[in-house]
Design a protein around this motif. Structure first.
Motif, PDB file in Angstrom:
ATOM      1  N   TRP A   1       0.846  -1.175   0.000  1.00  0.00           N
ATOM      2  CA  TRP A   1       0.000   0.000   0.000  1.00  0.00           C
ATOM      3  C   TRP A   1       0.886   1.230   0.000  1.00  0.00           C
ATOM      4  CZ3 TRP A   1       2.301   1.267   4.348  1.00  0.00           C
ATOM      5  CH2 TRP A   1       2.532   0.272   5.302  1.00  0.00           C
ATOM      6  N   ARG A   2       0.282   2.359  -0.303  1.00  0.00           N
ATOM      7  CA  ARG A   2       1.011   3.624  -0.316  1.00  0.00           C
ATOM      8  C   ARG A   2       0.355   4.582   0.668  1.00  0.00           C
ATOM      9  NH1 ARG A   2       5.616   2.823  -3.158  1.00  0.00           N
ATOM     10  NH2 ARG A   2       5.692   4.916  -4.046  1.00  0.00           N
ATOM     11  N   LEU A   3       1.154   5.159   1.558  1.00  0.00           N
ATOM     12  CA  LEU A   3       0.620   6.102   2.521  1.00  0.00           C
ATOM     13  C   LEU A   3       0.400   7.467   1.873  1.00  0.00           C
ATOM     14  CD1 LEU A   3       2.791   5.392   5.686  1.00  0.00           C
ATOM     15  CD2 LEU A   3       0.378   4.859   5.378  1.00  0.00           C
ATOM     16  N   PRO A   4      -0.635   8.212   2.307  1.00  0.00           N
ATOM     17  CA  PRO A   4      -0.807   9.580   1.814  1.00  0.00           C
ATOM     18  C   PRO A   4       0.411  10.425   2.168  1.00  0.00           C
ATOM     19  CG  PRO A   4      -2.760   8.839   2.990  1.00  0.00           C
ATOM     20  CD  PRO A   4      -1.701   7.803   3.235  1.00  0.00           C
ATOM     21  N   ASN A   5       0.917  11.152   1.202  1.00  0.00           N
ATOM     22  CA  ASN A   5       2.123  11.948   1.399  1.00  0.00           C
ATOM     23  C   ASN A   5       1.724  13.315   1.970  1.00  0.00           C
ATOM     24  OD1 ASN A   5       4.634  13.147   1.303  1.00  0.00           O
ATOM     25  ND2 ASN A   5       5.114  12.385  -0.737  1.00  0.00           N
ATOM     26  N   ASN A   6       1.419  13.341   3.276  1.00  0.00           N
ATOM     27  CA  ASN A   6       1.018  14.597   3.906  1.00  0.00           C
ATOM     28  C   ASN A   6       1.551  14.655   5.333  1.00  0.00           C
ATOM     29  OD1 ASN A   6      -0.799  13.022   5.521  1.00  0.00           O
ATOM     30  ND2 ASN A   6      -2.314  13.132   3.868  1.00  0.00           N
ATOM     31  N   ALA A   7       1.322  15.838   5.974  1.00  0.00           N
ATOM     32  CA  ALA A   7       1.858  16.052   7.309  1.00  0.00           C
ATOM     33  C   ALA A   7       1.219  15.130   8.344  1.00  0.00           C
ATOM     34  CB  ALA A   7       1.665  17.516   7.711  1.00  0.00           C
ATOM     35  N   THR A   8      -0.071  14.790   8.143  1.00  0.00           N
ATOM     36  CA  THR A   8      -0.751  13.916   9.099  1.00  0.00           C
ATOM     37  C   THR A   8      -0.103  12.540   9.132  1.00  0.00           C
ATOM     38  OG1 THR A   8      -2.836  15.087   8.739  1.00  0.00           O
ATOM     39  CG2 THR A   8      -2.953  12.895   9.734  1.00  0.00           C
ATOM     40  N   SER A   9       0.164  11.977   7.975  1.00  0.00           N
ATOM     41  CA  SER A   9       0.816  10.670   7.911  1.00  0.00           C
ATOM     42  C   SER A   9       2.227  10.735   8.491  1.00  0.00           C
ATOM     43  CB  SER A   9       0.867  10.175   6.469  1.00  0.00           C
ATOM     44  OG  SER A   9      -0.425   9.978   5.955  1.00  0.00           O
ATOM     45  N   ALA A  10       2.945  11.820   8.202  1.00  0.00           N
ATOM     46  CA  ALA A  10       4.304  11.971   8.738  1.00  0.00           C
ATOM     47  C   ALA A  10       4.278  12.035  10.255  1.00  0.00           C
ATOM     48  CB  ALA A  10       4.954  13.229   8.158  1.00  0.00           C
ATOM     49  N   GLY A  11       3.337  12.803  10.819  1.00  0.00           N
ATOM     50  CA  GLY A  11       3.229  12.883  12.266  1.00  0.00           C
ATOM     51  C   GLY A  11       2.843  11.554  12.891  1.00  0.00           C
ATOM     52  N   ALA A  12       1.963  10.803  12.196  1.00  0.00           N
ATOM     53  CA  ALA A  12       1.558   9.493  12.706  1.00  0.00           C
ATOM     54  C   ALA A  12       2.742   8.526  12.714  1.00  0.00           C
ATOM     55  CB  ALA A  12       0.420   8.935  11.857  1.00  0.00           C
ATOM     56  N   ILE A  13       3.595   8.597  11.700  1.00  0.00           N
ATOM     57  CA  ILE A  13       4.775   7.728  11.644  1.00  0.00           C
ATOM     58  C   ILE A  13       5.712   8.049  12.800  1.00  0.00           C
ATOM     59  CG2 ILE A  13       6.853   7.188  10.313  1.00  0.00           C
ATOM     60  CD1 ILE A  13       5.163   7.559   7.788  1.00  0.00           C
TER      61      ILE A  13
END
Length: 208
Positions: free
Chosen positions: A6-18
């Motif tokens: 799968w591919r994660l959405p390339n946004n700040a929310t996904s980055a913060g979740a990681i």
């Protein structure tokens, strides 16, 4: 290279979740391992809730003064020592040597700009510098989303600063402090590298 299905959405929310999952995951796993390898004694957990009252101004002031006095006597001298060490390394021209020695790990394994090596080193001596330096690099376009998350995961898992090491040594001894530092720093860099691999494979920052 590992490629998730799968591919994660390339946004700040996904980055913060990681960042959150990486840091919380390390804390849970290390805590679980520590409980297995160094089990402590179980005790009865009994807590008595005090009666709820409005705080008395005299009590608030006395406790505030006591905490400030403790900080000035115990913590402030350690911060001054850390600042002196930074000054001494700079005057002896050893600071640049140590920074350059760490650049291969920072630029190769973590994939960060070489300027981040200075942020990590001086951040250990003065933690506020690391956050400020990384923020300036990100605001100036010097860090991609992947690099920013990698840097934040790494520095979050660091021992906060040299004053914290001194405090650990004071409470638990230099052997324990050295053992903790020898474990925590490699772990922080390892997690930063793993997060970088994961984010690139998941679609951040282009095709890995």
């Amino acid at each position: 290279m590992f490629r998730p299905p799968w591919r994660l959405p390339n946004n700040a929310t996904s980055a913060g979740a990681i960042w959150f999952v990486a840091v919380a995951g390390v804390m849970v796993i290390v805590g679980w391992l520590a409980a297995r390898l160094l089990p402590g004694e179980r005790g009865d957990f009994v807590i008595e809730l005090p009666p709820m009252r409005l705080p008395a101004l005299s009590n608030v002031l006395s406790k505030t003064v006591a905490r400030v006095e403790w900080y000035l006597k115990e913590a402030l001298p350690l911060f001054l020592v850390g600042t002196f060490v930074l000054f001494l390394l700079d005057r002896l021209r050893l600071l640049d040597v140590v920074i350059r020695a760490g650049e291969p790990v920072v630029t190769g394994f973590l994939g960060l700009p070489k300027e981040a090596s200075a942020a990590f080193l001086i951040g250990f001596l003065r933690r506020d510098f690391a956050a400020t330096r990384l923020f300036d690099m990100s605001r100036g376009g010097g860090l991609s989303v992947v690099q920013l998350v990698v840097a934040m995961v790494t520095i979050t898992l660091f021992i906060p600063c040299i004053a914290n090491v001194f405090m650990i040594a004071k409470e638990r001894g230099w052997r324990t402090a050295a053992a903790m530092a020898a474990f925590i720093f490699p772990l922080a860099f390892a997690m930063g590298g793993l997060v970088r691999v994961f984010m690139l494979a998941a679609g951040f920052g282009g095709t890995p």
